[in-house]
Write a protein that holds these residues in place. Structure first.
Motif, PDB file in Angstrom:
ATOM      1  N   ASP A   9       0.859  -1.180   0.000  1.00  0.00           N
ATOM      2  CA  ASP A   9       0.000   0.000   0.000  1.00  0.00           C
ATOM      3  C   ASP A   9       0.899   1.235   0.000  1.00  0.00           C
ATOM      4  O   ASP A   9       1.070   1.911   1.010  1.00  0.00           O
ATOM      5  CB  ASP A   9      -0.910  -0.008   1.233  1.00  0.00           C
ATOM      6  CG  ASP A   9      -1.894   1.152   1.231  1.00  0.00           C
ATOM      7  OD1 ASP A   9      -2.065   1.787   0.170  1.00  0.00           O
ATOM      8  OD2 ASP A   9      -2.473   1.433   2.303  1.00  0.00           O
ATOM      9  N   LYS A  62       1.545   0.738  -6.015  1.00  0.00           N
ATOM     10  CA  LYS A  62       0.542   1.108  -7.014  1.00  0.00           C
ATOM     11  C   LYS A  62       1.160   1.164  -8.395  1.00  0.00           C
ATOM     12  O   LYS A  62       0.562   0.684  -9.380  1.00  0.00           O
ATOM     13  CB  LYS A  62      -0.079   2.454  -6.663  1.00  0.00           C
ATOM     14  CG  LYS A  62      -1.156   2.897  -7.655  1.00  0.00           C
ATOM     15  CD  LYS A  62      -1.740   4.253  -7.280  1.00  0.00           C
ATOM     16  CE  LYS A  62      -2.799   4.668  -8.300  1.00  0.00           C
ATOM     17  NZ  LYS A  62      -3.351   6.013  -7.995  1.00  0.00           N
ATOM     18  N   ARG A  87       1.597  -2.348  -9.691  1.00  0.00           N
ATOM     19  CA  ARG A  87       0.325  -2.953 -10.121  1.00  0.00           C
ATOM     20  C   ARG A  87      -0.156  -2.340 -11.425  1.00  0.00           C
ATOM     21  O   ARG A  87      -0.712  -3.038 -12.289  1.00  0.00           O
ATOM     22  CB  ARG A  87      -0.729  -2.794  -9.019  1.00  0.00           C
ATOM     23  CG  ARG A  87      -0.468  -3.662  -7.788  1.00  0.00           C
ATOM     24  CD  ARG A  87      -1.613  -3.612  -6.802  1.00  0.00           C
ATOM     25  NE  ARG A  87      -1.756  -2.305  -6.169  1.00  0.00           N
ATOM     26  CZ  ARG A  87      -1.075  -1.898  -5.103  1.00  0.00           C
ATOM     27  NH1 ARG A  87      -0.167  -2.693  -4.565  1.00  0.00           N
ATOM     28  NH2 ARG A  87      -1.292  -0.710  -4.568  1.00  0.00           N
ATOM     29  N   GLU A  88       0.042  -1.040 -11.596  1.00  0.00           N
ATOM     30  CA  GLU A  88      -0.334  -0.397 -12.860  1.00  0.00           C
ATOM     31  C   GLU A  88       0.464  -0.984 -14.016  1.00  0.00           C
ATOM     32  O   GLU A  88      -0.082  -1.228 -15.104  1.00  0.00           O
ATOM     33  CB  GLU A  88      -0.119   1.113 -12.767  1.00  0.00           C
ATOM     34  CG  GLU A  88      -1.152   1.822 -11.901  1.00  0.00           C
ATOM     35  CD  GLU A  88      -0.823   3.297 -11.710  1.00  0.00           C
ATOM     36  OE1 GLU A  88      -1.765   4.068 -11.401  1.00  0.00           O
ATOM     37  OE2 GLU A  88       0.352   3.688 -11.852  1.00  0.00           O
ATOM     38  N   GLN A  92      -6.815  -5.299 -10.342  1.00  0.00           N
ATOM     39  CA  GLN A  92      -7.075  -5.478  -8.910  1.00  0.00           C
ATOM     40  C   GLN A  92      -8.311  -6.340  -8.671  1.00  0.00           C
ATOM     41  O   GLN A  92      -8.391  -7.059  -7.670  1.00  0.00           O
ATOM     42  CB  GLN A  92      -7.180  -4.120  -8.224  1.00  0.00           C
ATOM     43  CG  GLN A  92      -5.839  -3.408  -8.198  1.00  0.00           C
ATOM     44  CD  GLN A  92      -5.800  -2.160  -7.338  1.00  0.00           C
ATOM     45  OE1 GLN A  92      -4.754  -1.799  -6.810  1.00  0.00           O
ATOM     46  NE2 GLN A  92      -6.949  -1.489  -7.199  1.00  0.00           N
TER      47      GLN A  92
END
Length: 370
Positions: free
Chosen positions: A263, A268, A271-272, A286
């Motif tokens: 987190d 992020k 994950r993108e 996600q």
């Protein structure tokens, strides 16, 4: 998920044709790049294949982000993770000795390389499907309504296994339906056809089908937790000769998996990047992660590998595999292939161990010794 790329249709399945030109596997092969210096020539060189799937995207990200080079450098090896756009072909190429390792579902690791005679080690259990695989009916909301229907799916794949488990849960058998062999690349289009009433498939195709207003999910892999495993497997002889490969790959996985769930802005961004690589956006990726039970720490993986439930789930998979002829003509029963489990027990022929769940490298990670 919000978007679906027609170019991202590779996933976990099975091929009827086993490639069994094997056993002469080595760390370096003719397909590997030549070394241009004496120093480079002295380094062992390895290639590992991976395919598009939510739980395998960390491997591709690690290659692009320099994490692979970092760990390979630490252990003095050359290592390249190669994306293969045809999942079954990647497993076949590993079986034929073109790669030292490959991402594979547990059923495919058992029925392709292991059943074909290639001694294979499950180095990493990265996740299990916890809703990423599902059975869908068109316009009907009860699993019992599947009786008498034609079910489109990639035959002899994990989707076929899922269907068998779904039918068992409803007191039915495969005799109560007709399986229509349909490739993963064609399954979304097949669902749209007027005559199609039922499908069994996996993400991202499952998400695309469920976007149709008449699609009803009547069974998914969350009902059989721990049975559809996603692995990184490595040739056992190669691993025995080069434990540095096992250490590097284990370090790569847990560093990248930590980013996957972090987190933080870095998490992020990771994950993108994985979403883009898999042909979707962050929300779509996600959503797939939410139906994936990640074994993102070595502690989780060790507990899972030593749990007696793993033996039960592997036994179900090998029973299905034998019953459907996936062990080949020489197999007299489901014990044909020996399987060594992480708790020290075995299934099948102890004189023919060809699939090994080996926890030693994960133990190093858990102890902070990588």
């Amino acid at each position: 998920m919000k978007s679906f790329s027609p170019f991202v249709t590779v996933a976990r399945g099975w091929a009827l044709v086993l490639i069994v030109c094997m056993l002469g596997l080595s760390a370096c092969g003719p397909d590997k790049p030549s070394q241009s210096s004496d120093k480079a020539a002295s380094r062992a060189s390895f290639r590992v294949a991976w395919s598009i799937y939510v739980g395998w995207m960390p491997w591709g990200y690690a290659q692009d982000a320099g994490i692979v080079d970092k760990w390979a450098g630490k252990y003095g090896i050359d290592l390249k993770l190669v994306q293969i756009n045809d999942y079954v072909e990647s497993v076949n190429q590993y079986t034929a000795g073109k790669f030292d390792g490959v991402t594979a579902a547990s059923m495919d690791a058992l029925t392709i390389p292991a059943a074909g005679g290639v001694d294979t080690t499950a180095l990493i259990i990265g996740d299990y499907s916890n809703g990423n695989d599902g059975v869908v009916l068109k316009g009907k909301s009860s699993l019992a309504d599947i009786k008498g229907q034609r079910v489109n799916l990639p035959e002899l794949s994990v989707s076929h296994y899922l269907l068998a488990r779904a039918l068992q849960s409803a007191g039915l058998s495969e005799r109560d339906v007709t399986v229509v062999n349909t490739s993963d690349a064609d399954i979304v289009a097949a669902y749209q056809a007027q005559g199609t009433t039922a499908v069994s498939t996996w993400n991202p195709q499952l998400a695309a089908i469920l976007a149709s207003p008449d699609a009803k999910l009547v069974f998914d892999s969350s009902k059989i937790p721990g049975e559809i495993l996603d692995l990184l497997v490595v040739n056992t002889e190669t691993l025995k000769q080069h434990p540095e490969l096992g250490k590097a790959l284990t370090g790569i996985w847990y560093e990248t998996a930590a980013l996957l769930v972090a987190d933080s802005p870095q998490g992020k961004a990771a994950r993108e990047a994985m979403a883009r690589m898999s042909g979707t956006d962050l929300d779509g990726y996600q959503a797939q992660l939410r139906s994936t039970y990640l074994l993102d720490t070595p502690q989780k993986a060790l507990a899972f590998m030593r749990d007696p439930a793993l033996k039960e789930s592997i036994d179900r998979v090998r029973t299905f595999s034998f019953d459907h002829g996936l062990f080949g003509a020489d197999a007299k029963d489901k014990d044909f292939v020996g399987i060594a489990l992480g708790d020290g027990s075995t299934l099948g022929d102890p004189a023919n161990i060809k699939l090994r769940f080996d926890p030693q490298y994960v133990e190093l990670a858990a102890d902070g010794k990588l």
